[in-house]
Enzyme design. Structure first.
Site: not given
Length: 244
Positions: A146, A133
């Site tokens: 995250y 990501s």
């Protein structure tokens, strides 16, 4: 094999691989959406096997990888996509929340890659594409758990690429920006979600969020023979976010 295939980027990737003629093992923890996806793909003539399981559970992940060898005799490609996206800053994230995201996004990705490598070694190699990501390459607000989990994906990609390159196994990753998945579409209903989404959309130079199919195209490229001399790359698919 595509983990976390029932929704979002995983689903879009399964659809694109099927269109390209791949034989698929699709996995997810959610049985009914996974079976629905498989049914749709089979209607197009695709050869699809489903495995329901949790990538954070060692026996489940071993069973997922084993399904490819049992049905097709080998595993050529793993897309390690399964993950969760909790939002929260360091004061909001609990120890339990940290453990959950690290179990799925961290441990689950490691186990998927580990067993895939073990399956690929006797058959001459293969390609692994991990889902990192922009949060796995740069800091972001409200990504206290995250983001670090996606740094695991980034680091795992680079280390495994070096470790197994001389065995014919390529390991790459994509680093999506904010993508219009089902999870992102639910954000406006969550406390602070609408404001967060508006802010993050403005931060993408292209002025919009990405679509799952746009990430799927990058994944299929990295898995293909057209990327035969590419390994250890973390490819941003982010509308220019990381170029700033």
């Amino acid at each position: 094999m595509i983990t976390g295939a029932a929704f979002g980027i995983g689903r879009a990737t399964a659809v694109l691989f099927a269109r390209e003629g791949a034989r698929l093992i699709v996995t997810d923890v959610q049985r009914e959406p996974l079976l629905a996806l498989a049914g749709e793909l089979r209607q197009t003539g695709a050869d699809v096997e489903t495995v329901v399981g949790d990538v954070a559970v060692e026996d489940d992940t071993r069973r997922m990888i084993g399904a490819a060898s049992e049905r097709y005799g080998k595993l050529d490609v793993l897309v390690a996509n399964a993950g969760i996206i909790p939002l929260g800053d360091a004061t909001e994230v609990t120890a339990g929340g940290w453990d959950e995201v690290m179990a799925i996004d961290g441990r689950g990705m490691f186990l998927s890659c580990k067993f895939a490598i073990e399956a690929m070694l006797p058959t001459g190699g293969g390609a692994i594409v991990c889902l990192s990501s922009i949060s796995g390459l740069a800091g972001q607000k409200r990504q206290a758990a995250y983001g670090p989990a996606k740094f695991v994906a980034t680091g795992l990609t680079k280390h495994l690429a070096v470790e197994w390159a001389d065995h014919g196994i390529r390991v790459n990753a994509v680093a999506p920006g904010t993508i219009r998945t089902e999870r992102v579409q639910r954000l406006p209903a969550e406390p602070g979600g609408a404001e967060y989404l508006a802010e993050i959309e403005r931060m993408h130079p292209m002025g919009r969020l990405g679509e799952p199919a746009e990430v799927a195209s990058a994944i299929v490229f990295l898995a293909s023979d057209e990327a035969s001399f590419i390994t250890g790359v973390v490819l941003p698919v982010d509308g220019g976010y990381l170029a700033q």
